[in-house]
Write a protein that holds these residues in place. Structure first.
Motif, mmCIF file in Angstrom:
data_model
loop_
_atom_site.group_PDB
_atom_site.id
_atom_site.type_symbol
_atom_site.label_atom_id
_atom_site.label_comp_id
_atom_site.label_asym_id
_atom_site.label_seq_id
_atom_site.Cartn_x
_atom_site.Cartn_y
_atom_site.Cartn_z
ATOM 1 N N ASP A 1 2.629 -4.337 5.428
ATOM 2 C CA ASP A 1 1.279 -4.722 4.796
ATOM 3 C C ASP A 1 0.673 -6.088 5.110
ATOM 4 O OD1 ASP A 1 0.449 -2.404 2.971
ATOM 5 O OD2 ASP A 1 2.205 -2.743 2.216
ATOM 6 N N GLY A 2 1.545 -6.964 5.776
ATOM 7 C CA GLY A 2 1.041 -8.326 6.103
ATOM 8 C C GLY A 2 1.244 -9.302 5.087
ATOM 9 N N ASN A 3 2.302 -8.816 4.064
ATOM 10 C CA ASN A 3 2.536 -10.092 3.197
ATOM 11 C C ASN A 3 3.557 -10.845 4.159
ATOM 12 O OD1 ASN A 3 1.760 -9.224 0.609
ATOM 13 N ND2 ASN A 3 2.892 -7.394 0.993
ATOM 14 N N GLY A 4 3.407 -12.352 3.840
ATOM 15 C CA GLY A 4 3.797 -13.240 4.990
ATOM 16 C C GLY A 4 5.052 -14.130 4.484
ATOM 17 N N TRP A 5 6.221 -14.002 5.156
ATOM 18 C CA TRP A 5 7.438 -14.589 4.591
ATOM 19 C C TRP A 5 7.669 -15.905 5.807
ATOM 20 C CZ3 TRP A 5 10.379 -13.289 0.455
ATOM 21 C CH2 TRP A 5 9.842 -12.246 -0.090
ATOM 22 N N VAL A 6 8.301 -16.795 5.296
ATOM 23 C CA VAL A 6 8.808 -17.971 6.009
ATOM 24 C C VAL A 6 10.218 -18.229 5.544
ATOM 25 C CG1 VAL A 6 8.506 -20.512 6.370
ATOM 26 C CG2 VAL A 6 6.301 -19.211 5.617
ATOM 27 N N LEU A 7 10.892 -18.032 6.861
ATOM 28 C CA LEU A 7 12.362 -18.722 6.937
ATOM 29 C C LEU A 7 12.224 -20.167 6.969
ATOM 30 C CD1 LEU A 7 13.913 -16.222 9.313
ATOM 31 C CD2 LEU A 7 14.032 -16.106 6.772
ATOM 32 N N GLY B 1 0.723 -11.964 9.982
ATOM 33 C CA GLY B 1 1.484 -10.940 10.931
ATOM 34 C C GLY B 1 2.711 -11.544 11.871
ATOM 35 N N GLY B 2 3.439 -12.600 11.292
ATOM 36 C CA GLY B 2 4.592 -12.875 11.611
ATOM 37 C C GLY B 2 4.410 -14.301 12.838
ATOM 38 N N GLY C 1 0.804 0.778 -9.448
ATOM 39 C CA GLY C 1 0.253 0.622 -10.874
ATOM 40 C C GLY C 1 0.808 -0.752 -11.311
ATOM 41 N N LEU C 2 1.478 -1.717 -10.478
ATOM 42 C CA LEU C 2 1.928 -2.956 -10.990
ATOM 43 C C LEU C 2 1.101 -4.140 -10.771
ATOM 44 C CD1 LEU C 2 5.478 -2.490 -9.545
ATOM 45 C CD2 LEU C 2 4.919 -2.166 -11.744
ATOM 46 N N THR C 3 0.057 -3.919 -9.792
ATOM 47 C CA THR C 3 -0.643 -5.202 -9.606
ATOM 48 C C THR C 3 -1.901 -4.582 -9.117
ATOM 49 O OG1 THR C 3 -0.922 -7.267 -8.319
ATOM 50 C CG2 THR C 3 0.379 -5.629 -7.273
ATOM 51 N N THR C 4 -3.142 -5.499 -9.248
ATOM 52 C CA THR C 4 -4.483 -5.103 -8.514
ATOM 53 C C THR C 4 -4.594 -5.936 -7.309
ATOM 54 O OG1 THR C 4 -5.553 -6.911 -9.886
ATOM 55 C CG2 THR C 4 -5.277 -4.568 -10.981
ATOM 56 N N ALA C 5 -3.641 -6.857 -7.067
ATOM 57 C CA ALA C 5 -3.781 -7.639 -5.928
ATOM 58 C C ALA C 5 -3.705 -6.768 -4.488
ATOM 59 C CB ALA C 5 -2.344 -8.637 -5.796
ATOM 60 N N ALA C 6 -4.661 -7.257 -3.471
ATOM 61 C CA ALA C 6 -4.788 -6.401 -2.197
ATOM 62 C C ALA C 6 -3.190 -6.507 -1.595
ATOM 63 C CB ALA C 6 -5.804 -7.062 -1.296
ATOM 64 N N PRO C 7 -3.115 -5.320 -0.990
ATOM 65 C CA PRO C 7 -1.742 -5.213 -0.188
ATOM 66 C C PRO C 7 -1.968 -6.236 0.958
ATOM 67 C CG PRO C 7 -2.604 -2.801 -0.804
ATOM 68 C CD PRO C 7 -3.719 -3.851 -1.266
ATOM 69 N N SER D 1 0.879 -1.273 0.046
ATOM 70 C CA SER D 1 0.029 -0.029 -0.035
ATOM 71 C C SER D 1 1.091 1.405 -0.095
ATOM 72 C CB SER D 1 -0.957 0.044 1.135
ATOM 73 O OG SER D 1 -0.295 -0.046 2.466
ATOM 74 N N ASP D 2 1.966 1.428 0.551
ATOM 75 C CA ASP D 2 3.124 2.293 0.645
ATOM 76 C C ASP D 2 4.250 2.146 0.078
ATOM 77 O OD1 ASP D 2 4.804 4.159 1.617
ATOM 78 O OD2 ASP D 2 3.251 5.065 3.129
ATOM 79 N N VAL D 3 4.596 2.434 -0.987
ATOM 80 C CA VAL D 3 6.092 2.052 -1.585
ATOM 81 C C VAL D 3 7.137 2.494 -0.860
ATOM 82 C CG1 VAL D 3 7.348 2.309 -3.819
ATOM 83 C CG2 VAL D 3 4.797 2.266 -3.910
ATOM 84 N N ASP D 4 7.193 3.621 -0.352
ATOM 85 C CA ASP D 4 8.282 4.138 0.363
ATOM 86 C C ASP D 4 8.422 3.287 1.740
ATOM 87 O OD1 ASP D 4 9.216 6.015 -1.316
ATOM 88 O OD2 ASP D 4 7.757 7.502 -0.793
ATOM 89 N N ARG D 5 7.326 3.140 2.367
ATOM 90 C CA ARG D 5 7.465 2.265 3.725
ATOM 91 C C ARG D 5 7.958 0.649 3.347
ATOM 92 N NH1 ARG D 5 2.036 0.675 6.689
ATOM 93 N NH2 ARG D 5 1.804 -0.347 4.704
ATOM 94 N N ALA D 6 7.419 0.267 2.277
ATOM 95 C CA ALA D 6 7.813 -1.145 1.869
ATOM 96 C C ALA D 6 9.147 -1.190 1.632
ATOM 97 C CB ALA D 6 7.113 -1.589 0.697
#
Length: 163
Positions: free
Chosen positions: A147-153, A114-115, A64-70, A19-24
């Protein structure tokens, strides 16, 4: 032996909805990702391309890259050779990362928010700490971007044959 006409495909880039390019961008740079490109093409089109340390695959996000929800990207795996060291590195950089855990049956892990892991899949039971034998593919930790995009190590020290 390689079969005739066998196609090679490599996953190279994943478009991440934010949702926020600079924050990401600040988050991923803080996590140690290398900035490869930051381009403001127009007011409605921005692109930021980053690569995790040692990875051949990258992420791309912007406007402007994707319509997927943040925050809708989940189960993005970062493979590490030492789960505890990788977790400590991220925590040291100020990233909130779950405690290390493993599955009692060594099954592919999925499901977090959320981690923090919020549910187990059928046939899956999370146990605290790394896999007791430090079995390859057996230890995990999770984190999310703002934004809540989830990563797994996932710790992998020896790949399955053919990988």
């Amino acid at each position: 032996m390689k079969a005739i006409n066998e196609m090679t495909m490599k996953l190279e880039l994943f478009v991440l909805p934010v949702s926020d390019v600079d924050r990401a961008r600040a988050f991923y740079e803080k996590a140690g990702f290398r900035l490869d490109l930051a381009k403001d093409v127009t007011e409605d089109f921005r692109a930021v391309h980053l690569t995790p340390p040692g990875s051949e695959a990258s992420i791309l996000f912007g406007k402007g890259l994707t319509t997927a929800a943040p925050g809708s990207a989940q189960g993005l795996y970062l493979i590490v050779t030492d789960i505890e060291e990788a977790r400590a590195e991220l925590v040291g950089r100020g990233i909130a990362v779950s405690e290390v855990f493993h599955d009692d049956k060594g099954i592919f892990f999925h499901g977090h928010d959320g981690g923090e892991v919020v549910h187990d899949s059928p046939g899956q039971e999370r146990l605290a700490g790394p896999h007791p034998e430090r079995a390859s593919y057996g230890s995990y930790a999770t984190f999310s971007d703002p934004d809540g995009n989830g990563w797994v190590l996932q710790e992998i020290t020896q790949r399955f044959p053919g990988r």
